[in-house]
Design an enzyme around this catalytic site. Sequence first.
Site, PDB file in Angstrom:
ATOM      1  N   HIS A 104      65.786  80.300  51.356  1.00 22.79           N
ATOM      2  CA  HIS A 104      66.603  81.127  52.030  1.00 22.79           C
ATOM      3  C   HIS A 104      67.471  81.789  50.987  1.00 22.79           C
ATOM      4  O   HIS A 104      68.242  81.408  50.089  1.00 22.79           O
ATOM      5  CB  HIS A 104      67.498  80.575  53.243  1.00 22.79           C
ATOM      6  CG  HIS A 104      67.940  81.896  54.287  1.00 22.79           C
ATOM      7  ND1 HIS A 104      67.147  82.151  55.353  1.00 22.79           N
ATOM      8  CD2 HIS A 104      69.139  82.304  53.816  1.00 22.79           C
ATOM      9  CE1 HIS A 104      67.970  83.295  55.736  1.00 22.79           C
ATOM     10  NE2 HIS A 104      69.266  83.046  54.988  1.00 22.79           N
ATOM     11  N   LYS A 144      68.359  79.019  61.592  1.00 26.14           N
ATOM     12  CA  LYS A 144      66.944  79.443  61.337  1.00 26.14           C
ATOM     13  C   LYS A 144      66.227  78.441  60.690  1.00 26.14           C
ATOM     14  O   LYS A 144      64.917  78.168  60.686  1.00 26.14           O
ATOM     15  CB  LYS A 144      67.060  80.720  60.897  1.00 26.14           C
ATOM     16  CG  LYS A 144      67.231  81.958  61.679  1.00 26.14           C
ATOM     17  CD  LYS A 144      67.400  83.291  60.935  1.00 26.14           C
ATOM     18  CE  LYS A 144      68.553  83.481  60.058  1.00 26.14           C
ATOM     19  NZ  LYS A 144      69.509  84.698  60.073  1.00 26.14           N
TER      20      LYS A 144
HETATM   21  N1  URA Z   1      71.895  85.494  56.368  1.00 27.22           N
HETATM   22  C1  URA Z   1      71.657  85.157  57.561  1.00 27.22           C
HETATM   23  O1  URA Z   1      70.799  84.621  57.907  1.00 27.22           O
HETATM   24  N2  URA Z   1      72.629  85.228  58.306  1.00 27.22           N
HETATM   25  C2  URA Z   1      73.819  85.606  58.179  1.00 27.22           C
HETATM   26  O2  URA Z   1      74.892  85.329  58.710  1.00 27.22           O
HETATM   27  C3  URA Z   1      74.067  86.215  56.809  1.00 27.22           C
HETATM   28  C4  URA Z   1      73.160  86.175  55.846  1.00 27.22           C
END
Ligand code: URA
Length: 423
Positions: free
Chosen positions: A81, A186
């Site tokens: 990520h 996520k």
């Molecule tokens: N990326 C994300 O997925 N969430 C955030 O709050 C900031 C960057």
Amino acid sequence: MNIINIIEKKKNKQELTEEEIHFVIDQYCANKMPEYQMSALLMAIVINDMTEKETIALTKAMLDNGKILDLAIDGIVVDKHSTGGIGDKVTLILAPLVASVGLKMAKMSGRGLGYTGGTIDKLESIKGYRVNLSKKEFVDQVNKIGVAIISSNEELVPADKKMYALRDVTATVESVPLIASSVMSKKIATGSDVIVIDLKVGNDALIKKEKDAKRLANLMIKIGKSYHKKVICVLSCMEQPLGNTIGNGLEVLESIEALKGHGSKDLMEVVYTLGGILVSHAKNISFEQAKEELEKNIQNGKAYQKFEEFVHAQKGDLNHIAISDKVISVKSNQSGIINEIDAMKLGNIAKMMGAGREKEGDSINFGVGMIITKKIGDFVLEDEELLKIFVADNNIEINQLLDCFDIKKDFVNRPKMILDVIE
Ligand code: URA
């Protein structure tokens, strides 16, 4: 329990209980808490912060209001990520590269809001590329060739989707506990075992200071631990665009060049650091051995073959990548050494040219963008090219582009790319 009392409590800098946090998220997801109350609470969190205990409770409440995917993929599944960077095309290179040495990457990515597209927009600049696969197609592809990248259309964490959209328009994005819970909810929902997070730090990133980045990293690692996930955070520099391109189709072309062994130094340093970490954890080998395996597969063509294989599996036609044929060369109006590049400003110009969205649902022009010919520390002569812009029309203010480059007469150090690795 009463929502107003909970907002009041956070306003008065008191710690919320796990039950209160769960109650708020349940009510919000059930549309029983209006956006204005959530906005007030988010702003109180931005100003008064959250403890570690509150942040873990928030992540759990967000996950409990969604679902955790059970992908049933054989072997160790890795994920990556990024907290968001300009010119960040790392996933396009990293995913096939680690798959080429035997790892499994089942990647769900998003569309972009802001400067340029997200990974899914970039892949959509390849004609025919299918961003939506059924769960069976997705799992079968990962089991067979080790990599698939699809759109995270499945509502795994609806609380994050709703809250992130609200944060975006209420100036409440920049908060360590809110970012930690958003990212980790996520990542945990997609069910991978080892997660590397590219945490961008610098003037052109969400997190400007290394101190905040370290706190965010430690918080995400703790959240991961509470779900038995290995999380490693790489703090990488975002003081100029990453690599040499901004714009969807152009970033795909740059990724192809990188997979063929012609990647720029800054981009490849991030790719090899993230990749080396994933491979060393998944195969239980040293970082140096892992990096060597990756470098070998770039040199022998296996990484690019894997890219072709996964793009073809998702019906993408690599002979048709959207690139505008209207190209303007932007020349420097002075000579000297590039001292600073305002990546945010360049990104905004790219967005205005059509490479990014102003709001959700806006369409994107995949073919527009820019190639940045000179980076920080490079010498430029007066009248030498700084940029090539790929435009939809000629309606562009060249001076605005030149303003993004600060040129000095003295020697300038190139920024250090990897600031820290925390696990
Ligand atoms: N990326 C994300 O997925 N969430 C955030 O709050 C900031 C960057």
